[in-house]
Design a protein around this motif. Structure first.
Motif, short mmCIF file in Angstrom:
data_model
loop_
_atom_site.label_atom_id
_atom_site.label_comp_id
_atom_site.label_asym_id
_atom_site.label_seq_id
_atom_site.Cartn_x
_atom_site.Cartn_y
_atom_site.Cartn_z
N ARG A 11 37.56 59.41 40.21
CA ARG A 11 38.77 58.72 39.78
C ARG A 11 39.11 57.57 40.71
NH1 ARG A 11 43.80 62.45 39.10
NH2 ARG A 11 42.28 63.47 37.78
N THR A 12 38.94 57.78 42.00
CA THR A 12 39.22 56.73 42.97
C THR A 12 38.26 55.56 42.81
OG1 THR A 12 40.03 58.38 44.52
CG2 THR A 12 39.46 56.24 45.43
N VAL A 13 36.98 55.88 42.66
CA VAL A 13 35.98 54.82 42.47
C VAL A 13 36.26 54.08 41.17
CG1 VAL A 13 33.53 54.39 42.04
CG2 VAL A 13 34.21 55.96 43.85
N GLY A 14 36.59 54.81 40.12
CA GLY A 14 36.91 54.18 38.84
C GLY A 14 38.11 53.25 38.94
N ARG A 15 39.10 53.64 39.74
CA ARG A 15 40.27 52.78 39.92
C ARG A 15 39.88 51.47 40.59
NH1 ARG A 15 44.10 55.84 43.10
NH2 ARG A 15 43.01 55.02 44.90
N TRP A 16 39.02 51.53 41.61
CA TRP A 16 38.62 50.31 42.30
C TRP A 16 37.74 49.43 41.42
CZ3 TRP A 16 41.81 49.10 45.71
CH2 TRP A 16 42.35 50.03 46.59
N ILE A 17 36.85 50.05 40.63
CA ILE A 17 36.03 49.27 39.70
C ILE A 17 36.92 48.63 38.64
CG2 ILE A 17 34.28 49.47 37.88
CD1 ILE A 17 32.86 51.52 39.63
N GLY A 18 37.91 49.36 38.16
CA GLY A 18 38.86 48.80 37.19
C GLY A 18 39.64 47.63 37.75
N LEU A 19 40.06 47.75 39.02
CA LEU A 19 40.77 46.64 39.65
C LEU A 19 39.87 45.42 39.75
CD1 LEU A 19 43.27 45.54 41.13
CD2 LEU A 19 42.28 46.44 43.24
N GLY A 20 38.60 45.65 40.11
CA GLY A 20 37.65 44.54 40.16
C GLY A 20 37.45 43.91 38.79
N GLY A 21 37.38 44.76 37.76
CA GLY A 21 37.26 44.24 36.40
C GLY A 21 38.45 43.39 36.00
N LEU A 22 39.63 43.84 36.38
CA LEU A 22 40.85 43.07 36.09
C LEU A 22 40.81 41.72 36.82
CD1 LEU A 22 43.64 42.98 34.76
CD2 LEU A 22 44.54 44.08 36.81
N LEU A 23 40.39 41.73 38.07
CA LEU A 23 40.27 40.47 38.81
C LEU A 23 39.27 39.53 38.14
CD1 LEU A 23 40.30 41.69 42.51
CD2 LEU A 23 41.98 40.22 41.41
N GLY A 24 38.15 40.09 37.68
CA GLY A 24 37.16 39.28 36.99
C GLY A 24 37.72 38.64 35.73
N LEU A 25 38.50 39.41 34.96
CA LEU A 25 39.11 38.86 33.76
C LEU A 25 40.13 37.77 34.08
CD1 LEU A 25 39.69 42.01 31.53
CD2 LEU A 25 38.08 40.13 31.14
N VAL A 26 40.92 38.00 35.11
CA VAL A 26 41.94 37.02 35.49
C VAL A 26 41.28 35.71 35.93
CG1 VAL A 26 43.71 36.49 37.22
CG2 VAL A 26 43.73 38.69 36.03
N VAL A 27 40.27 35.81 36.78
CA VAL A 27 39.61 34.59 37.26
C VAL A 27 38.95 33.84 36.11
CG1 VAL A 27 37.70 33.73 38.69
CG2 VAL A 27 39.30 35.38 39.62
N ALA A 28 38.22 34.57 35.25
CA ALA A 28 37.58 33.91 34.10
C ALA A 28 38.63 33.33 33.16
CB ALA A 28 36.68 34.90 33.37
N GLY A 29 39.73 34.05 32.97
CA GLY A 29 40.80 33.56 32.10
C GLY A 29 41.49 32.32 32.62
N VAL A 30 41.67 32.26 33.92
CA VAL A 30 42.31 31.07 34.52
C VAL A 30 41.38 29.87 34.45
CG1 VAL A 30 43.09 30.10 36.73
CG2 VAL A 30 43.89 32.36 36.01
N LEU A 31 40.09 30.09 34.66
CA LEU A 31 39.13 29.00 34.64
C LEU A 31 38.74 28.56 33.23
CD1 LEU A 31 36.72 30.11 37.50
CD2 LEU A 31 38.40 28.27 37.57
N PHE A 32 38.88 29.43 32.24
CA PHE A 32 38.43 29.16 30.88
C PHE A 32 38.98 27.86 30.29
CE2 PHE A 32 38.77 29.74 26.25
CZ PHE A 32 37.42 29.84 25.94
#
Length: 115
Positions: A11-32
């Motif tokens: 669960r802890t690892v999944g939370r950190w991977i999810g946070l990284g995924g959210l950061l990836g979406l935010v960065v791609a969304g801002v740059l899009f």
């Protein structure tokens, strides 16, 4: 002396991977809107892999040189709260965030740009 087993739960690892995924979406969304789909997902992927690589490299250094760093701090009388276990955990978190970020950028690239 052996290290205490303080591995994170799934669960802890999944939370950190999810946070990284959210950061990836935010960065791609801002740059899009500025750079387009291909460039935004490529840049987001590059940043995620950079964070992943930094986390892996520094985690390896903390594992390999952790005892040496503790010995040097004790010898010099340092009052730092640095510990081998804390460093391993911190760099493992960076690794999982980078993995989630890069993975999300790959999925976003496939969805927005195609194969």
């Amino acid at each position: 002396m052996t290290d205490r087993d303080i591995r994170p739960s799934g669960r802890t690892v999944g939370r950190w991977i999810g946070l990284g995924g959210l950061l990836g979406l935010v960065v791609a969304g801002v740059l899009f809107p500025v750079t387009g789909a291909k460039q935004s997902t490529d840049t987001s992927f590059a940043l995620g892999v950079l964070l992943f690589g930094f986390g892996v490299a520094t985690w390896g250094g903390a594992v390999g040189f952790g005892d040496s760093m503790s010995t040097v701090q004790n010898h010099l009388g340092g009052e730092s709260e640095w510990s081998r276990e804390g460093a391993r955990q911190a760099f493992a978190v960076l690794t999982w965030i980078g993995a989630g970020w890069a993975g999300t950028a790959v999925v976003a690239s496939i969805l927005l740009v195609g194969i």
